[in-house]
Design an enzyme around this catalytic site. Structure first.
Site, short mmCIF file in Angstrom:
data_model
loop_
_atom_site.label_atom_id
_atom_site.label_comp_id
_atom_site.label_asym_id
_atom_site.label_seq_id
_atom_site.Cartn_x
_atom_site.Cartn_y
_atom_site.Cartn_z
N TYR A 473 0.82 -1.22 0.00
CA TYR A 473 0.00 0.00 0.00
C TYR A 473 0.85 1.27 0.00
O TYR A 473 0.42 2.31 0.50
CB TYR A 473 -0.96 0.01 1.20
CG TYR A 473 -1.75 -1.27 1.36
CD1 TYR A 473 -2.85 -1.54 0.55
CD2 TYR A 473 -1.38 -2.23 2.30
CE1 TYR A 473 -3.57 -2.72 0.68
CE2 TYR A 473 -2.08 -3.42 2.44
CZ TYR A 473 -3.17 -3.66 1.63
OH TYR A 473 -3.87 -4.83 1.77
N HIS A 474 2.06 1.20 -0.57
CA HIS A 474 2.97 2.35 -0.60
C HIS A 474 3.00 2.92 -2.02
O HIS A 474 3.96 2.72 -2.76
CB HIS A 474 4.37 1.93 -0.15
CG HIS A 474 4.42 1.36 1.22
ND1 HIS A 474 5.46 0.56 1.66
CD2 HIS A 474 3.55 1.46 2.26
CE1 HIS A 474 5.23 0.20 2.91
NE2 HIS A 474 4.08 0.73 3.30
N LEU A 475 1.97 3.64 -2.39
CA LEU A 475 1.80 4.10 -3.77
C LEU A 475 2.38 5.49 -3.93
O LEU A 475 2.05 6.40 -3.17
CB LEU A 475 0.31 4.12 -4.13
CG LEU A 475 -0.53 2.90 -3.72
CD1 LEU A 475 -1.95 3.05 -4.23
CD2 LEU A 475 0.09 1.61 -4.19
#
Length: 543
Positions: A473-475
C-alpha cells in the site's frame, strides 16, 4: 464571506491534507476549505489499532482499488486499498513511522529538486513528529506532531526472532529513524494510550475549531475548475447522480488526494497525456505526459511457519476467552494485542553481501493468516515474515477509465517487471527463510507452511511470489517532482504544476522515487515543507 469561496481549497484530508489544513488555518487571515470524499472518521475500528483488520476491507471508509491482472502476479488483481475518510490512509494504515535513508532524499535533490536533500528536509520531519521515547537530536518533540511511540506488547517469539537475526550478523538497531537504518528491532508507530493517532486526530481535528477552516465530508471531487491555465476551484459530488457543487479558490487549489486520485482528477480535468485525454473525450487544458506515469509500489512476499504446540501467538490470543482478556487490557490502557501495529519487528538489511546499505525491508509478526485471505488468522499458531525491495525500478501507471469519478481507474504497478527487482526480491525471500530458521527460533517453530520446503530454486520461489505476493500500500510517483526541463515531471520543487497557475500538488504522488520506507512519515514531511512554500515563509534551516 462567500460560503463557497476560500483562499485555499484542499482536495483530500489524508496525511498531507490534514497537515496543510492545520498549518494554513493557523493564520486567522487565511480561509481554507478541505474536501474529503469519504465520511467522518466515526467508525470505532479506525481508532482501535487492531481494527485495521476490519477497515481495510470496509468500502465505507476505503477506496477498494485493485490492480490490473499482471503476468508477474499470476494473473491476479491485487487489492491496493486506500483510506477514504477523515485522515485518509492514516486512518486505516499499519501506523508504522519510518523515515527511510538519508540517501533517498539526497537522490531527489541530485535530480534537480532544490532544497529537497536530507539536511533540508530533516527540520520538517522533526516538525511533524512528537517522538515519545528515546531518540537523538534528529527526532522531533513537537507537541503539534504525530505521536511516535515504541512497541509495548512484546511476544517471546519476537524476541527470539530478533536474537536469531543478531546471530546472523544483523545488528540490533537502536533507532532506525535516526538516519542509520540498518539493523533489526521493533517498529515505532503512531499509537498513543492504546489508540491510533491518525493525521486527522493529530492535525485536522484541533484545527477544525477555527472559524476560518471548513471541512466538507462526502464531497468527491469530480473536476478542477480552470480559467485559462489557472485553477480557480473544484466541482464535487455528494453521490453518484447528485447535483454537482462548486467551491472556489481565490489563491490556490491544492491536490492532496493521494497517488491514485490526484492523477485521475488531473486527467478528467484536462491535464495529462494528450492521447489519454482524447480517449476520455476531455478537452486538453494542459498537456503533461507525466500525469499518471512513474507509478511505483512495494511488492512483498511473506513466509509462514507453524509454531510448536504450546507456543502462544496472535492466533490463540485473537480468539475466545483470550481475546476477551486482551480487550479488557486494552480498555485499561495496558499493553495488548489490540494496540499493536500489524508488523511488530523490522529488519533493514541487504539482499546480497557487499552492498553499502540495506536494499530490503523485512517484517515479522508473531501470528499467521489464512493463505489468500486478508488478515484472517490461521486456526493453528504460527508466525509470518516477509520482505520487499526498498527502491523498486519497475514503474507502471494510473489512468482514468472514464470521466466518471465513481468508476475506479486503471492501476498497473508492473510489479517485478524489471530484472533487478526480481533479483532483489529473490534475495529477500532467501534472507527471510534464513531468519526464520535460526537456532534461536528453533525451539518455537516446527515447519514452514508457506511456501513450504518444496520451493527451493529461483524459479520455484519466483512462482510463489507471483501467486502469493502482495502490495504494501505504498503508492507513489504519479505526479512526480522535477525540473520543467524534464518532460516527464509534473510539479516543480515548490510543488506547483508545471505550466499552470494556482495549482499545487502535495501528497505521495510527487515523490520522484520510492523512499526506503513506508511512505507515511515522508508524506507528513512533504506537507510541512509545502506549508512554508504556500505561506511564503523562509525555509527551515538545514540540519
Amino acid at each position: 464571506m462567500d460560503a463557497d469561496s476560500f483562499d485555499y481549497v484542499i482536495v483530500g484530508s489524508g496525511a498531507a491534507g490534514s497537515v496543510l489544513a492545520n498549518r494554513l488555518s493557523a493564520d486567522p487571515g487565511i480561509t481554507v476549505c478541505v474536501l474529503e470524499a469519504g465520511p467522518p472518521d466515526r467508525n470505532p475500528f479506525i481508532h482501535i489499532p487492531a481494527g485495521f483488520i476490519k477497515t481495510l476491507v470496509d468500502p465505507g471508509v476505503t477506496w477498494q482499488f485493485k490492480t490490473e491482472p499482471l503476468p508477474m502476479t499470476g494473473g491476479r488483481r491485487i487489492s491496493t486499498t486506500q483510506g477514504r475518510t477523515l485522515g485518509g490512509s492514516s486512518s486505516v494504515n499499519g501506523m508504522v513511522y519510518n523515515r527511510g535513508q538519508p540517501a533517498d532524499l539526497d537522490n531527489w535533490a541530485q535530480r534537480g529538486n532544490r532544497g529537497w536533500g536530507y539536511a533540508d528536509c530533516l527540520p520538517y520531519y522533526r516538525r511533524s513528529e512528537n517522538r515519545i521515547g528515546e531518540g537523538d537530536h534528529s527526532r522531533g518533540r513537537n507537541e503539534d506532531g504525530i505521536p511516535v511511540t515504541d512497541m509495548d506488547w512484546i511476544n517471546p517469539v519476537s524476541e527470539a526472532f530478533i536474537e536469531g537475526c543478531v546471530g546472523l550478523g544483523i545488528p540490533r538497531a537502536l533507532d532506525y529513524n535516526s538516519g542509520d537504518q540498518a539493523g533489526v528491532g521493533y517498529f515505532q508507530r503512531a499509537i498513543r494510550n492504546g489508540r491510533r493517532v491518525s493525521a486527522a486526530r493529530a492535525f485536522l481535528k484541533p484545527a477544525m475549531r477555527r472559524p476560518n477552516l471548513e471541512v466538507r465530508t462526502n464531497a468527491r471531487a469530480s473536476a478542477i475548475l480552470f480559467e485559462g491555465k489557472r485553477a480557480v476551484g473544484i466541482r464535487y459530488l455528494a453521490a453518484r447522480g447528485a447535483p454537482p457543487r462548486e467551491v472556489r479558490a481565490r489563491r490556490e487549489v491544492i491536490l492532496s488526494a493521494g497517488t491514485v486520485n490526484t492523477a485521475r482528477l488531473l486527467q478528467v480535468s484536462g491535464v495529462g497525456p494528450v492521447d489519454l485525454l482524447e480517449r476520455l473525450g476531455v478537452p486538453v487544458v494542459h498537456a503533461l505526459r507525466g500525469v499518471g506515469a512513474n507509478f511505483r509500489d512495494h511488492y512483498a512476499s511473506r513466509f509462514v511457519m507453524r509454531a510448536k504446540p504450546g507456543v502462544e501467538t496472535l492466533n490463540q490470543l485473537g480468539r475466545g476467552m483470550k481475546l476477551g482478556v486482551q480487550i479488557a487490557r486494552w480498555g485499561l490502557r495496558r499493553p495488548s494485542i489490540l494496540a499493536t501495529a500489524p508488523s511488530h519487528v523490522h529488519v533493514f538489511w541487504k539482499s546480497f553481501e557487499g552492498l553499502d546499505m540495506p536494499d530490503l525491508q523485512c517484517v515479522f509478526t508473531p501470528g499467521s493468516y489464512v493463505e489468500g485471505k486478508v488478515y484472517v488468522l490461521d486456526d493453528y499458531p504460527g508466525v509470518t515474515a516477509g520482505a520487499w525491495q526498498h527502491r523498486p525500478e519497475s514503474t507502471g501507471w494510473v489512468t482514468a477509465r472514464s470521466t466518471d469519478v465513481f468508476e475506479d481507474p486503471v492501476i498497473n504497478p508492473n510489479y517485478l517487471s524489471d530484472p533487478m527487482d526480481v533479483r532483489v526480491h529473490l534475495g529477500g525471500m532467501r534472507l527471510v527463510r534464513r531468519m526464520l530458521n535460526t537456532p534461536e527460533l528453533a525451539r518455537y517453530l516446527e515447519a514452514e507452511t508457506l511456501p513450504g520446503s518444496q520451493a527451493q530454486t529461483d524459479d520455484e520461489l519466483l512462482d510463489f511470489a507471483k501467486r502469493n505476493g502482495s502490495t504494501t500500500y505504498h503508492l507513489i510517483g504519479t505526479a512526480r517532482m522535477g525540473p520543467e526541463t524534464d518532460p516527464s515531471a509534473v510539479v516543480s520543487d515548490r510543488l506547483l504544476v508545471h505550466g499552470m497557475q494556482g495549482l499545487r500538488i502535495v501528497d505521495a504522488s510527487i515523490m520522484p522515487s520510492m523512499p526506503s520506507a513506508n511512505t507515511y512519515a515522508t508524506t507528513l514531511m512533504i506537507a510541512e515543507k509545502a506549508a512554508d512554500f504556500i505561506l511564503g515563509r523562509q525555509a527551515a534551516e538545514a540540519a
